[in-house]
Design a protein around this motif. Sequence first.
Motif, PDB file in Angstrom:
ATOM      1  N   SER A 286       0.815  -1.223   0.000  1.00 41.28           N
ATOM      2  CA  SER A 286       0.000   0.000   0.000  1.00 41.28           C
ATOM      3  C   SER A 286       0.844   1.266   0.000  1.00 41.28           C
ATOM      4  O   SER A 286       0.445   2.290  -0.552  1.00 41.28           O
ATOM      5  N   PHE A 287       2.011   1.214   0.667  1.00 39.69           N
ATOM      6  CA  PHE A 287       2.800   2.442   0.842  1.00 39.69           C
ATOM      7  C   PHE A 287       4.039   2.499  -0.052  1.00 39.69           C
ATOM      8  O   PHE A 287       4.837   3.413   0.051  1.00 39.69           O
ATOM      9  N   TRP A 288       4.201   1.509  -0.905  1.00 35.78           N
ATOM     10  CA  TRP A 288       5.449   1.383  -1.663  1.00 35.78           C
ATOM     11  C   TRP A 288       5.682   2.512  -2.665  1.00 35.78           C
ATOM     12  O   TRP A 288       6.797   2.738  -3.090  1.00 35.78           O
ATOM     13  N   PHE A 289       4.616   3.182  -3.080  1.00 37.38           N
ATOM     14  CA  PHE A 289       4.768   4.156  -4.169  1.00 37.38           C
ATOM     15  C   PHE A 289       4.723   5.607  -3.681  1.00 37.38           C
ATOM     16  O   PHE A 289       4.673   6.531  -4.483  1.00 37.38           O
ATOM     17  N   GLY A 290       4.734   5.774  -2.371  1.00 31.33           N
ATOM     18  CA  GLY A 290       4.688   7.111  -1.765  1.00 31.33           C
ATOM     19  C   GLY A 290       5.802   7.998  -2.313  1.00 31.33           C
ATOM     20  O   GLY A 290       6.972   7.592  -2.388  1.00 31.33           O
ATOM     21  N   ALA A 291       5.434   9.228  -2.674  1.00 30.86           N
ATOM     22  CA  ALA A 291       6.386  10.112  -3.360  1.00 30.86           C
ATOM     23  C   ALA A 291       7.328  10.840  -2.398  1.00 30.86           C
ATOM     24  O   ALA A 291       8.444  11.210  -2.783  1.00 30.86           O
ATOM     25  N   ALA A 292       6.890  11.059  -1.153  1.00 37.46           N
ATOM     26  CA  ALA A 292       7.693  11.899  -0.249  1.00 37.46           C
ATOM     27  C   ALA A 292       9.034  11.233   0.069  1.00 37.46           C
ATOM     28  O   ALA A 292      10.083  11.885   0.017  1.00 37.46           O
ATOM     29  N   ALA A 293       9.002   9.935   0.380  1.00 36.62           N
ATOM     30  CA  ALA A 293      10.266   9.239   0.680  1.00 36.62           C
ATOM     31  C   ALA A 293      11.170   9.231  -0.561  1.00 36.62           C
ATOM     32  O   ALA A 293      12.396   9.297  -0.446  1.00 36.62           O
ATOM     33  N   MET A 294      10.562   9.160  -1.740  1.00 37.01           N
ATOM     34  CA  MET A 294      11.366   9.176  -2.972  1.00 37.01           C
ATOM     35  C   MET A 294      12.007  10.555  -3.188  1.00 37.01           C
ATOM     36  O   MET A 294      13.158  10.645  -3.638  1.00 37.01           O
ATOM     37  N   ALA A 295      11.273  11.608  -2.848  1.00 36.73           N
ATOM     38  CA  ALA A 295      11.864  12.959  -2.933  1.00 36.73           C
ATOM     39  C   ALA A 295      13.037  13.055  -1.959  1.00 36.73           C
ATOM     40  O   ALA A 295      14.091  13.618  -2.293  1.00 36.73           O
ATOM     41  N   ALA A 296      12.858  12.493  -0.767  1.00 36.45           N
ATOM     42  CA  ALA A 296      13.961  12.479   0.208  1.00 36.45           C
ATOM     43  C   ALA A 296      15.123  11.642  -0.334  1.00 36.45           C
ATOM     44  O   ALA A 296      16.295  11.984  -0.140  1.00 36.45           O
ATOM     45  N   GLY A 297      14.786  10.563  -1.048  1.00 37.21           N
ATOM     46  CA  GLY A 297      15.818   9.709  -1.647  1.00 37.21           C
ATOM     47  C   GLY A 297      16.625  10.461  -2.698  1.00 37.21           C
ATOM     48  O   GLY A 297      17.849  10.322  -2.776  1.00 37.21           O
ATOM     49  N   LEU A 298      15.946  11.284  -3.496  1.00 41.99           N
ATOM     50  CA  LEU A 298      16.655  12.067  -4.524  1.00 41.99           C
ATOM     51  C   LEU A 298      17.611  13.062  -3.872  1.00 41.99           C
ATOM     52  O   LEU A 298      18.751  13.225  -4.303  1.00 41.99           O
ATOM     53  N   LYS A 299      17.164  13.706  -2.805  1.00 38.01           N
ATOM     54  CA  LYS A 299      18.029  14.685  -2.127  1.00 38.01           C
ATOM     55  C   LYS A 299      19.197  13.958  -1.449  1.00 38.01           C
ATOM     56  O   LYS A 299      20.347  14.428  -1.492  1.00 38.01           O
ATOM     57  N   THR A 300      18.912  12.799  -0.854  1.00 33.35           N
ATOM     58  CA  THR A 300      19.985  12.030  -0.208  1.00 33.35           C
ATOM     59  C   THR A 300      21.042  11.649  -1.245  1.00 33.35           C
ATOM     60  O   THR A 300      22.246  11.785  -1.003  1.00 33.35           O
ATOM     61  N   LEU A 301      20.583  11.211  -2.423  1.00 36.81           N
ATOM     62  CA  LEU A 301      21.525  10.817  -3.473  1.00 36.81           C
ATOM     63  C   LEU A 301      22.359  12.019  -3.943  1.00 36.81           C
ATOM     64  O   LEU A 301      23.552  11.876  -4.222  1.00 36.81           O
ATOM     65  N   GLU A 302      21.713  13.178  -4.001  1.00 39.41           N
ATOM     66  CA  GLU A 302      22.472  14.381  -4.377  1.00 39.41           C
ATOM     67  C   GLU A 302      23.611  14.628  -3.378  1.00 39.41           C
ATOM     68  O   GLU A 302      24.743  14.926  -3.765  1.00 39.41           O
ATOM     69  N   LEU A 303      23.326  14.445  -2.098  1.00 37.96           N
ATOM     70  CA  LEU A 303      24.375  14.646  -1.078  1.00 37.96           C
ATOM     71  C   LEU A 303      25.436  13.551  -1.168  1.00 37.96           C
ATOM     72  O   LEU A 303      26.622  13.801  -0.944  1.00 37.96           O
ATOM     73  N   ILE A 304      25.002  12.340  -1.517  1.00 39.46           N
ATOM     74  CA  ILE A 304      25.962  11.235  -1.697  1.00 39.46           C
ATOM     75  C   ILE A 304      26.943  11.585  -2.816  1.00 39.46           C
ATOM     76  O   ILE A 304      28.142  11.347  -2.721  1.00 39.46           O
ATOM     77  N   ARG A 305      26.401  12.185  -3.868  1.00 37.65           N
ATOM     78  CA  ARG A 305      27.225  12.512  -5.040  1.00 37.65           C
ATOM     79  C   ARG A 305      28.139  13.707  -4.794  1.00 37.65           C
ATOM     80  O   ARG A 305      29.224  13.772  -5.365  1.00 37.65           O
ATOM     81  N   THR A 306      27.670  14.654  -4.002  1.00 40.34           N
ATOM     82  CA  THR A 306      28.357  15.952  -4.004  1.00 40.34           C
ATOM     83  C   THR A 306      29.119  16.284  -2.722  1.00 40.34           C
ATOM     84  O   THR A 306      29.767  17.327  -2.662  1.00 40.34           O
ATOM     85  N   THR A 307      29.009  15.459  -1.696  1.00 40.12           N
ATOM     86  CA  THR A 307      29.727  15.794  -0.449  1.00 40.12           C
ATOM     87  C   THR A 307      30.815  14.766  -0.168  1.00 40.12           C
ATOM     88  O   THR A 307      30.858  13.699  -0.782  1.00 40.12           O
ATOM     89  N   ASP A 308      31.671  15.091   0.790  1.00 40.42           N
ATOM     90  CA  ASP A 308      32.771  14.184   1.157  1.00 40.42           C
ATOM     91  C   ASP A 308      32.362  13.299   2.344  1.00 40.42           C
ATOM     92  O   ASP A 308      33.187  12.965   3.184  1.00 40.42           O
ATOM     93  N   TYR A 309      31.072  12.934   2.411  1.00 43.46           N
ATOM     94  CA  TYR A 309      30.566  12.270   3.621  1.00 43.46           C
ATOM     95  C   TYR A 309      31.291  10.953   3.927  1.00 43.46           C
ATOM     96  O   TYR A 309      31.517  10.634   5.092  1.00 43.46           O
ATOM     97  N   ILE A 310      31.670  10.178   2.883  1.00 44.58           N
ATOM     98  CA  ILE A 310      32.322   8.889   3.170  1.00 44.58           C
ATOM     99  C   ILE A 310      33.713   9.149   3.755  1.00 44.58           C
ATOM    100  O   ILE A 310      34.097   8.538   4.763  1.00 44.58           O
ATOM    101  N   GLU A 311      34.427  10.068   3.139  1.00 39.90           N
ATOM    102  CA  GLU A 311      35.789  10.364   3.598  1.00 39.90           C
ATOM    103  C   GLU A 311      35.751  10.883   5.038  1.00 39.90           C
ATOM    104  O   GLU A 311      36.570  10.488   5.868  1.00 39.90           O
ATOM    105  N   ARG A 312      34.782  11.742   5.331  1.00 36.47           N
ATOM    106  CA  ARG A 312      34.669  12.272   6.696  1.00 36.47           C
ATOM    107  C   ARG A 312      34.300  11.151   7.685  1.00 36.47           C
ATOM    108  O   ARG A 312      34.820  11.086   8.792  1.00 36.47           O
ATOM    109  N   THR A 313      33.396  10.264   7.252  1.00 34.65           N
ATOM    110  CA  THR A 313      32.979   9.180   8.143  1.00 34.65           C
ATOM    111  C   THR A 313      34.171   8.275   8.454  1.00 34.65           C
ATOM    112  O   THR A 313      34.352   7.849   9.601  1.00 34.65           O
TER     113      THR A 313
END
Length: 415
Positions: A286-313
Amino acid sequence: MVQNEDGRLKARALEVIPNGLYGHLSVKMQSPRTPQYYKRAKGAYLWDYDDNQYIDYLCAFGPNLFGYGHDEIDAAYIEQLREIDTATGPSVRMVELAEAYADQVSHCDWTMFCKNGTDATTMALMTARAYREKRKILIATGAYHGATKWCTPMPEGTVTEDHAHHIYYEYNNAQSLRRAVEEAGDDLAGVFATPFKHEVIHPQQLPDEEYARTARQLCDEKDALLILDDVRAGFRLDRDCSWEKIGVRPDLSSWGKTLANGHPLSCLMGSDRAREAAGKIFVTGSFWFGAAAMAAGLKTLELIRTTDYIERTIMLGDRLRDGLEQVSKETGIIIDQTGPSQMPLIMINDDDGNRNMPACVAFCDGLLDHGVFFHPFHNMFITPAMSEDDIDRTIDGCHAVAKKLPSIPMPEVAL
Ligand code: PMP
């Protein structure tokens, strides 16, 4: 550390929730000193209902990738929520996110979204069986792939037939994998692997390259699917699938936890080879297609691509590791640290190298008084939202507790 309100909540929960809590948060698996309900989470911190603040090394057991309540990710979520979320069908965010994963993850040509890691691993299992209509699934002994009848680690509520077509092999052991493949004969559907050995209590092991390459080669020879369960480690070790660095591409990979920084989103990614099989299985929610979590997923991926988060971690994880090595030297308490810097398993051993479970629990109990939340036997997670000062305060807390450890009464542990 004050524990009045948490005690009251635990008592209320016992009346209306079986055993007070279940699964990995089961009351049976937690020290009575561990708070069970939490009022607030922000960045690297967690607050319980008695207003005790903790530096949280569990990170929600994985989802907290960039810090709790991340402003940009939550803004994307809320903006989408105002437009459309769970509705009769998905929004454009679903197509955008599937396109973005196909761009980002080398083996990924398509994605199917769901809500929990277990949904994703179950879809992987079904896709592997649908691929050539074979039954046998190879799983590393002790590996965790979720909590439904084919993979739950506890037998209650399941029947032996739920595992009738599983064959177990030893992680990182190419010989053992070969034997399991032989046993499957001409009925091999798929091989599950986690990116590294990360089961509870046991020392974690990074993947042996020969083992990983053998898994790929055997799946090719037998025309079966290789499944990488990246639910726990995905996007923590790499900005691609976790075996990309060792040059092994799975046919399917299951993801969850980090994808939307805590908003409910998981998925199965796959290559063209598995596309037709994935298209045959009937899966939905029932909840698999919810758009809000996907919008959050797109923003998370943008941060994955553009920040040094792995190196800092990694930098923060190494700082903790070095500090705890020093604590171990200075106090004589054997602190065993295994696994990647971003996801350490930290346990106390006896002189003979065995796990000292009561000491592990006492260590974590003691750290609560220093505002540090550790787990006694599950791997933990570092978030780039932690500061160097958080790590140094953690090391100081560990030093103080380790020094006292030989003289405090050991808790009874029912593990
Ligand atoms: N696979 C792995 C490797 C996991 O660590 C987990 C969760 N700890 C799962 C699957 C199941 O994920 P979920 O709890 O979201 O269903």
